[in-house]
Design a protein around this motif. Structure first.
Motif, PDB file in Angstrom:
ATOM      1  N   ALA A 115       0.831  -1.203   0.000  1.00  0.00           N
ATOM      2  CA  ALA A 115       0.000   0.000   0.000  1.00  0.00           C
ATOM      3  C   ALA A 115       0.868   1.256   0.000  1.00  0.00           C
ATOM      4  O   ALA A 115       0.560   2.247  -0.679  1.00  0.00           O
ATOM      5  CB  ALA A 115      -0.921  -0.009   1.220  1.00  0.00           C
ATOM      6  N   TRP A 161       0.898   4.192  -2.774  1.00  0.00           N
ATOM      7  CA  TRP A 161       0.646   5.593  -2.433  1.00  0.00           C
ATOM      8  C   TRP A 161       1.785   6.496  -2.891  1.00  0.00           C
ATOM      9  O   TRP A 161       1.556   7.615  -3.369  1.00  0.00           O
ATOM     10  CB  TRP A 161       0.452   5.718  -0.923  1.00  0.00           C
ATOM     11  N   GLN A 194       1.322   6.995  -6.555  1.00  0.00           N
ATOM     12  CA  GLN A 194       0.153   7.800  -6.917  1.00  0.00           C
ATOM     13  C   GLN A 194      -0.360   8.507  -5.657  1.00  0.00           C
ATOM     14  O   GLN A 194      -1.215   7.979  -4.945  1.00  0.00           O
ATOM     15  CB  GLN A 194      -0.951   6.911  -7.511  1.00  0.00           C
ATOM     16  N   ARG A 195       0.157   9.689  -5.396  1.00  0.00           N
ATOM     17  CA  ARG A 195      -0.158  10.381  -4.156  1.00  0.00           C
ATOM     18  C   ARG A 195      -1.637  10.749  -4.047  1.00  0.00           C
ATOM     19  O   ARG A 195      -2.154  10.944  -2.938  1.00  0.00           O
ATOM     20  CB  ARG A 195       0.677  11.672  -4.063  1.00  0.00           C
ATOM     21  N   GLN A 242      -4.044   8.876  -4.533  1.00  0.00           N
ATOM     22  CA  GLN A 242      -4.775   7.746  -3.954  1.00  0.00           C
ATOM     23  C   GLN A 242      -4.493   7.678  -2.443  1.00  0.00           C
ATOM     24  O   GLN A 242      -3.737   6.860  -1.950  1.00  0.00           O
ATOM     25  CB  GLN A 242      -4.335   6.440  -4.642  1.00  0.00           C
ATOM     26  N   SER A 243      -5.145   8.570  -1.708  1.00  0.00           N
ATOM     27  CA  SER A 243      -4.861   8.684  -0.277  1.00  0.00           C
ATOM     28  C   SER A 243      -5.253   7.441   0.514  1.00  0.00           C
ATOM     29  O   SER A 243      -4.707   7.199   1.605  1.00  0.00           O
ATOM     30  CB  SER A 243      -5.590   9.907   0.295  1.00  0.00           C
ATOM     31  N   PHE A 245      -4.519   4.401  -0.016  1.00  0.00           N
ATOM     32  CA  PHE A 245      -3.343   3.546   0.157  1.00  0.00           C
ATOM     33  C   PHE A 245      -2.438   4.079   1.279  1.00  0.00           C
ATOM     34  O   PHE A 245      -1.863   3.310   2.052  1.00  0.00           O
ATOM     35  CB  PHE A 245      -2.552   3.459  -1.154  1.00  0.00           C
ATOM     36  N   GLY A 246      -2.309   5.408   1.357  1.00  0.00           N
ATOM     37  CA  GLY A 246      -1.498   5.997   2.413  1.00  0.00           C
ATOM     38  C   GLY A 246      -2.082   5.728   3.799  1.00  0.00           C
ATOM     39  O   GLY A 246      -1.345   5.400   4.740  1.00  0.00           O
ATOM     40  N   TRP A 247      -3.411   5.858   3.912  1.00  0.00           N
ATOM     41  CA  TRP A 247      -4.056   5.577   5.190  1.00  0.00           C
ATOM     42  C   TRP A 247      -3.890   4.096   5.567  1.00  0.00           C
ATOM     43  O   TRP A 247      -3.667   3.764   6.737  1.00  0.00           O
ATOM     44  CB  TRP A 247      -5.542   5.948   5.123  1.00  0.00           C
TER      45      TRP A 247
END
Length: 269
Positions: A213, A217, A220-221, A223-224, A226-228
């Motif tokens: 994930a 992220w 592709q920033r 796509q938040s 994935f960051g969460w």
């Protein structure tokens, strides 16, 4: 002649098989009769001036697993557990299998003795305490130290367990078992799978998915989500690793470790 020879051979096989079965049954009977029997389990707070040795007074009957905070609320320090057990007389148990000891958990740190002999102890029995609360262990009891009804000793043996804990963390002693090494190893493997291996698999899968994930992220920033997910995975790893740690490092005390673990869980939620 051929028929006679065949008949004799069959009779010999049956005779040997019958005696072999009797021998097996006799062995099983001896093993059962010679199985160790726990006769009493007690606990007592250690003397303030001499926590390294079992106290002379204050013993209370308990059952295992035991959480001493229910009996002595707010007590932080050392508690000694005394597990008395007995063997059948030595004459009846000459061919008995060796005896092993298994302990599910020591919460938080401790040392184990067979009669007067030290079997094992944690590295740190003062802050920062070692952490044996999720680690099961077994030991083979030295035959030379066991009382088997000799004329100069009682037939009662004692397992002493010194436990150092903190009231806020449910201190005490897990289930204690005595038996053949094979039986103790089997029980130990089952316990380790439940409290350690399953969590290791869970944390490994969490780490892999979290890294995937995180990579998605970073690529592709926008796509938040994935960051969460990567952040949640990190919090779960920090929380779950508390179960597998055997030392308090890098924290200065057991309570500091527990507080950090609670923060990680709150962050995960």
């Amino acid at each position: 002649m051929h028929r006679i020879a065949v008949g004799l051979a069959l009779w010999l096989i049956l005779w040997l098989g019958g005696h072999g079965g009797l021998a097996h049954a006799d062995t099983a009977t001896v093993a059962h009769d010679c199985a160790p029997r726990i006769t009493r389990i007690q606990a007592a707070q250690a003397d303030v001036q001499d926590a390294d040795h079992p106290p002379q007074h204050g013993w209370q009957n308990v059952t295992l697993p035991d959480n001493w905070a229910r009996r002595w609320p707010g007590y932080d320090g050392t508690v000694w557990y005394r597990i008395d057990w007995a063997l059948a007389p030595a004459v009846a148990c000459q061919d008995a299998p060796p005896i092993a000891l298994a302990i599910d958990a020591i919460i938080i740190a401790g040392a184990v003795y067979s009669n007067q002999d030290l079997l094992w102890r944690d590295l740190h029995l003062s802050e920062p305490l070692s952490r044996s609360w999720s680690t099961s262990r077994s030991w083979l009891l030295p035959p030379s130290t066991l009382h088997r009804g000799r004329s100069d000793t009682s037939d009662t043996n004692t397992i002493w367990v010194r436990v150092v804990g903190i009231a806020a963390l449910s201190p005490g002693l897990g289930v204690v078992r005595l038996g053949s090494p094979a039986d103790m190893e089997q029980a130990l493997e089952s316990r380790i799978w439940q409290v350690r291996t399953a969590f290791q698999i869970n944390l490994t899968i969490t780490a892999v998915l979290g890294l995937l994930a995180l990579g998605a992220w970073v690529a592709q920033r926008q796509q938040s989500l994935f960051g969460w997910y990567a952040l949640v995975s990190l919090c779960w790893l920090l929380f779950g690793s508390n179960l597998l740690l055997t030392q308090a490092w890098p924290f200065p005390s057991t309570l500091a470790t527990a507080r950090a673990n609670h923060v990680a869980f709150i962050a995960y939620v």
